[in-house]
Motif scaffolding. Structure first.
Motif, mmCIF file in Angstrom:
data_model
loop_
_atom_site.group_PDB
_atom_site.id
_atom_site.type_symbol
_atom_site.label_atom_id
_atom_site.label_comp_id
_atom_site.label_asym_id
_atom_site.label_seq_id
_atom_site.Cartn_x
_atom_site.Cartn_y
_atom_site.Cartn_z
ATOM 1 N N LEU A 1 0.836 -1.191 0.000
ATOM 2 C CA LEU A 1 0.000 0.000 0.000
ATOM 3 C C LEU A 1 0.875 1.246 0.000
ATOM 4 O O LEU A 1 1.880 1.305 0.708
ATOM 5 C CB LEU A 1 -0.914 0.000 1.231
ATOM 6 N N GLN B 1 -2.883 0.609 8.809
ATOM 7 C CA GLN B 1 -2.249 0.724 7.494
ATOM 8 C C GLN B 1 -1.442 2.017 7.400
ATOM 9 O O GLN B 1 -0.307 2.030 6.909
ATOM 10 C CB GLN B 1 -3.312 0.687 6.387
ATOM 11 N N GLN C 1 -6.669 -8.121 -2.020
ATOM 12 C CA GLN C 1 -5.762 -7.590 -3.025
ATOM 13 C C GLN C 1 -4.720 -8.634 -3.416
ATOM 14 O O GLN C 1 -4.171 -9.338 -2.565
ATOM 15 C CB GLN C 1 -5.057 -6.356 -2.454
ATOM 16 N N SER D 1 -6.169 2.818 1.487
ATOM 17 C CA SER D 1 -6.940 1.821 0.749
ATOM 18 C C SER D 1 -8.416 2.189 0.769
ATOM 19 O O SER D 1 -8.840 3.085 1.501
ATOM 20 C CB SER D 1 -6.759 0.429 1.373
ATOM 21 N N ASN D 2 -9.164 1.482 -0.047
ATOM 22 C CA ASN D 2 -10.615 1.647 -0.047
ATOM 23 C C ASN D 2 -11.231 0.434 0.647
ATOM 24 O O ASN D 2 -12.078 -0.282 0.091
ATOM 25 C CB ASN D 2 -11.156 1.792 -1.471
ATOM 26 N N LEU D 3 -10.792 0.221 1.866
ATOM 27 C CA LEU D 3 -11.234 -0.902 2.688
ATOM 28 C C LEU D 3 -12.752 -1.059 2.640
ATOM 29 O O LEU D 3 -13.484 -0.083 2.790
ATOM 30 C CB LEU D 3 -10.781 -0.666 4.121
#
Length: 389
Positions: A19, A292, A42, A29-31
């Protein structure tokens, strides 16, 4: 031609690309939200060409969608916060603060609490009209309204949409008390309204400052005003006669925590009258998103930070119990509390809650003009549109 099973297995087992932080965005991210039916994982599918620049960031543009809300005032009975009524003109927030406790609310919309939260914004365009209708109700009892609690009422799109400005015009007209919290210098635009209300004891403000380090702030709160700019905002509000304080939230161990006293001192010198702090909260999807971010920006201390967070949360990443969720518990939480209270006493400041409770609701008068619900608003009300805090 059919793909050989071994080839497919080898392709699927390639490690995911690491990431990468993106300029101007907090989330990495687009969790997916916790209500999504299918999970996503991913992995490298092998389609990236050698000539592709792996460092080239994906551009996430901000999209603002008009929302016709069903209601506009939200009430709570939490003993942890100094107000019981709040108003949020927007859902989502472009400031992109990675720690924002409101991120999980985007899951209710079928969107990600990650990048979607800071790039897909919903503007409650009928907020001023709904507020007029609420204040006009015969049973309405005035008490201070907290403006911009869930997401910042002065985020970038407010500059053109002016929903917060129009809400303040209604409150000013009706002599209704309001308390604002923001990390944007755009609040200076409304000093004319706020100063007039403050002269009647009906307005106060708090500016959130987590750290004085601009490099940390740039990744932690990527589209909010720089720390030095927020201090200037405190000064301008104070000089205009508006009671203003500083909200040091969140206190992140080993990241922003060392700045606690320095932030308070700088805010005091700028004119802050009251102060408050909140330790890092990691509810729902905020937890993986924050970790993250931590691994990307502070890999050398990531584990140390999380260990300290757990020390203050009874061994868990987060504890939502009243009385604990804002301040934490245990030895380290107690040390932070002592440091904060000692600094507040040294600078002669007040706790934020005491200032909020002093706002005057006795001069309230009901609005003279109350618009009828538009067709879209009537449809939303009939459909029972979901309301988020």
């Amino acid at each position: 031609m059919a793909m050989d099973e071994d080839d497919f297995e080898g392709q699927a087992m390639l490690p995911p690309a690491p990431l990468r932080a993106q300029k101007g965005r907090g989330a990495l991210s687009n969790l997916q939200g916790r209500y999504e039916a299918y999970g996503r994982e991913q992995f490298d599918d092998g389609w990236e060409h050698e000539e592709d620049d792996p460092a080239a960031p994906r551009v996430w543009k901000t999209h603002v969608t008009d929302e016709v809300a069903k209601s506009i005032l939200t009430r709570n009975s939490s003993p942890d916060i100094p107000f019981s009524v709040s108003l949020n003109p927007y859902r989502g927030c472009e400031h992109g603060c990675i720690y924002c406790f409101a991120r999980p609310t985007h899951s209710y919309l079928g969107l990600s609490p990650g990048m979607d939260f800071e790039s897909k914004i919903f503007a409650k365009v009928n907020a001023p009209e709904l507020l007029r209708q609420e204040l006009a109700r015969p049973a309405y009892v005035p008490e201070p309204i907290a403006l911009g609690v869930n997401t910042d009422a002065y985020q970038p799109c407010e500059r053109s949409l002016r929903i917060t400005r129009r809400v303040l015009e209604v409150l000013h007209e009706c002599g209704h008390p309001v308390g604002l919290i923001t990390k944007s210098a755009l609040i200076e635009r409304d000093i004319d309204l706020l100063a007039a209300m403050a002269a009647r004891g009906q307005a106060s403000a708090a500016i959130t400052i987590t750290t004085l380090d601009p490099a940390i702030a740039r990744t932690l709160e990527p589209r909010a005003a720089a720390p030095a700019r927020r201090l200037r905002t405190i000064r301008m509000l104070a000089e205009a006669g508006i009671p203003v304080g500083v909200s040091i939230a969140p206190v992140i161990p080993f990241v922003t925590e060392p700045d606690l006293e320095r932030v308070m001192e700088a805010a005091f010198e700028a004119g802050a009258m009251h102060a408050n702090y909140i330790v890092l909260r990691l509810p729902w999807e905020v937890n993986p998103l924050f970790q993250q971010w931590l691994e990307a920006h502070f890999p050398d201390r990531a584990q140390r930070v999380m260990n300290r967070v757990r020390d203050m949360r009874g061994g868990k990443d987060y504890d939502s119990d009243f009385g604990k969720r804002m301040k934490g518990e245990g030895v380290w939480a107690e040390l932070i509390r002592q440091r904060a209270e000692k600094a507040i006493r040294r600078f002669g400041m007040e706790k934020r809650g005491s200032r909020f409770s002093q706002l005057d609701a006795t001069q309230f008068k009901r609005p003279l003009v109350v618009p009828a619900l538009g067709a879209k608003a009537r449809t939303a009300a009939a459909a029972g549109q979901m309301d988020l805090f």
